[in-house]
Design a protein around this motif. Structure first.
Motif, PDB file in Angstrom:
ATOM      1  N   ALA A  63    -129.891  36.947   6.655  1.00  0.00           N
ATOM      2  CA  ALA A  63    -131.044  36.320   6.023  1.00  0.00           C
ATOM      3  C   ALA A  63    -131.061  36.572   4.512  1.00  0.00           C
ATOM      4  O   ALA A  63    -131.373  35.661   3.740  1.00  0.00           O
ATOM      5  CB  ALA A  63    -132.333  36.834   6.649  1.00  0.00           C
ATOM      6  N   LEU A  64    -130.723  37.770   4.091  1.00  0.00           N
ATOM      7  CA  LEU A  64    -130.808  38.099   2.666  1.00  0.00           C
ATOM      8  C   LEU A  64    -129.521  37.751   1.914  1.00  0.00           C
ATOM      9  O   LEU A  64    -129.532  36.921   1.000  1.00  0.00           O
ATOM     10  CB  LEU A  64    -131.137  39.580   2.495  1.00  0.00           C
ATOM     11  N   VAL A  65    -128.429  38.377   2.302  1.00  0.00           N
ATOM     12  CA  VAL A  65    -127.159  38.176   1.590  1.00  0.00           C
ATOM     13  C   VAL A  65    -126.600  36.781   1.874  1.00  0.00           C
ATOM     14  O   VAL A  65    -126.147  36.089   0.964  1.00  0.00           O
ATOM     15  CB  VAL A  65    -126.145  39.270   1.969  1.00  0.00           C
ATOM     16  N   GLY A  66    -126.643  36.377   3.142  1.00  0.00           N
ATOM     17  CA  GLY A  66    -126.121  35.064   3.494  1.00  0.00           C
ATOM     18  C   GLY A  66    -126.857  33.939   2.799  1.00  0.00           C
ATOM     19  O   GLY A  66    -126.243  32.986   2.317  1.00  0.00           O
ATOM     20  N   LEU A  93    -127.120  29.747  -1.255  1.00  0.00           N
ATOM     21  CA  LEU A  93    -127.800  29.099  -2.383  1.00  0.00           C
ATOM     22  C   LEU A  93    -126.941  29.100  -3.640  1.00  0.00           C
ATOM     23  O   LEU A  93    -126.950  28.123  -4.405  1.00  0.00           O
ATOM     24  CB  LEU A  93    -129.139  29.789  -2.643  1.00  0.00           C
ATOM     25  N   TRP A  94    -126.192  30.170  -3.859  1.00  0.00           N
ATOM     26  CA  TRP A  94    -125.290  30.215  -5.018  1.00  0.00           C
ATOM     27  C   TRP A  94    -124.216  29.137  -4.875  1.00  0.00           C
ATOM     28  O   TRP A  94    -123.907  28.433  -5.824  1.00  0.00           O
ATOM     29  CB  TRP A  94    -124.679  31.599  -5.140  1.00  0.00           C
ATOM     30  N   SER A 151    -123.846  21.864  -9.653  1.00  0.00           N
ATOM     31  CA  SER A 151    -123.848  22.035 -11.111  1.00  0.00           C
ATOM     32  C   SER A 151    -122.580  21.573 -11.806  1.00  0.00           C
ATOM     33  O   SER A 151    -122.542  21.536 -13.025  1.00  0.00           O
ATOM     34  CB  SER A 151    -124.091  23.508 -11.458  1.00  0.00           C
ATOM     35  N   GLY A 152    -121.558  21.277 -11.067  1.00  0.00           N
ATOM     36  CA  GLY A 152    -120.348  20.780 -11.703  1.00  0.00           C
ATOM     37  C   GLY A 152    -119.147  21.682 -11.487  1.00  0.00           C
ATOM     38  O   GLY A 152    -119.228  22.750 -10.873  1.00  0.00           O
ATOM     39  N   GLN A 153    -118.041  21.236 -12.045  1.00  0.00           N
ATOM     40  CA  GLN A 153    -116.754  21.894 -11.818  1.00  0.00           C
ATOM     41  C   GLN A 153    -116.704  23.308 -12.378  1.00  0.00           C
ATOM     42  O   GLN A 153    -116.175  24.214 -11.731  1.00  0.00           O
ATOM     43  CB  GLN A 153    -115.624  21.056 -12.416  1.00  0.00           C
TER      44      GLN A 153
END
Length: 129
Positions: A36-39, A44-45, A52-54
């Protein structure tokens, strides 16, 4: 003796004998919280980098491919398989099966081993590609 206050309200941790079922239950909670936290943070990253692009995606893959990124990804893979196997064990217990002491102890030991084997199998297939 309704007025006696020197008795504990419920059994505490010092009373219980540690066993494999307790360890599997604790690992189930830890792996669920880790997912839940790290995953969620890694997901999201990754999605943010993807949108956001290449350059952002290249930065994400550089960190994910580094040794510390691989450690996090292997840990998330183990947490997923451990939580899944433990959840299946809990499902079987919820339907009323597997409460016999030997059966419960056996599946409590097998559950983390299944998670470990599946994690090794996934990462072996990834690294052998």
């Amino acid at each position: 003796m309704a007025g006696s206050t020197n008795r504990p309200l419920s059994p505490h941790m010092q009373i219980w004998r540690w066993g494999p079922a307790m360890l599997v239950s604790i690992l189930h909670r830890i792996s669920g919280n880790g997912l839940a936290l790290v995953g969620l943070a890694v997901l999201l990253w990754w999605l943010g980098a993807l949108a956001s692009g290449q350059a952002a995606y290249d930065s994400f893959t550089a960190h994910a491919g580094a040794w510390y990124g691989r450690v996090v990804l292997v840990g998330l893979t183990w947490a997923f398989f451990n939580h899944m196997a433990s959840g299946l064990r809990h499902f079987v217990l919820d339907i009323g099966a597997g409460f016999e002491l030997k059966s419960n102890a056996f599946w409590s030991v097998v559950t983390p081993l299944v998670a470990l084997v599946l994690t090794i199998a996934v990462w072996a297939s990834v690294l052998l590609r």
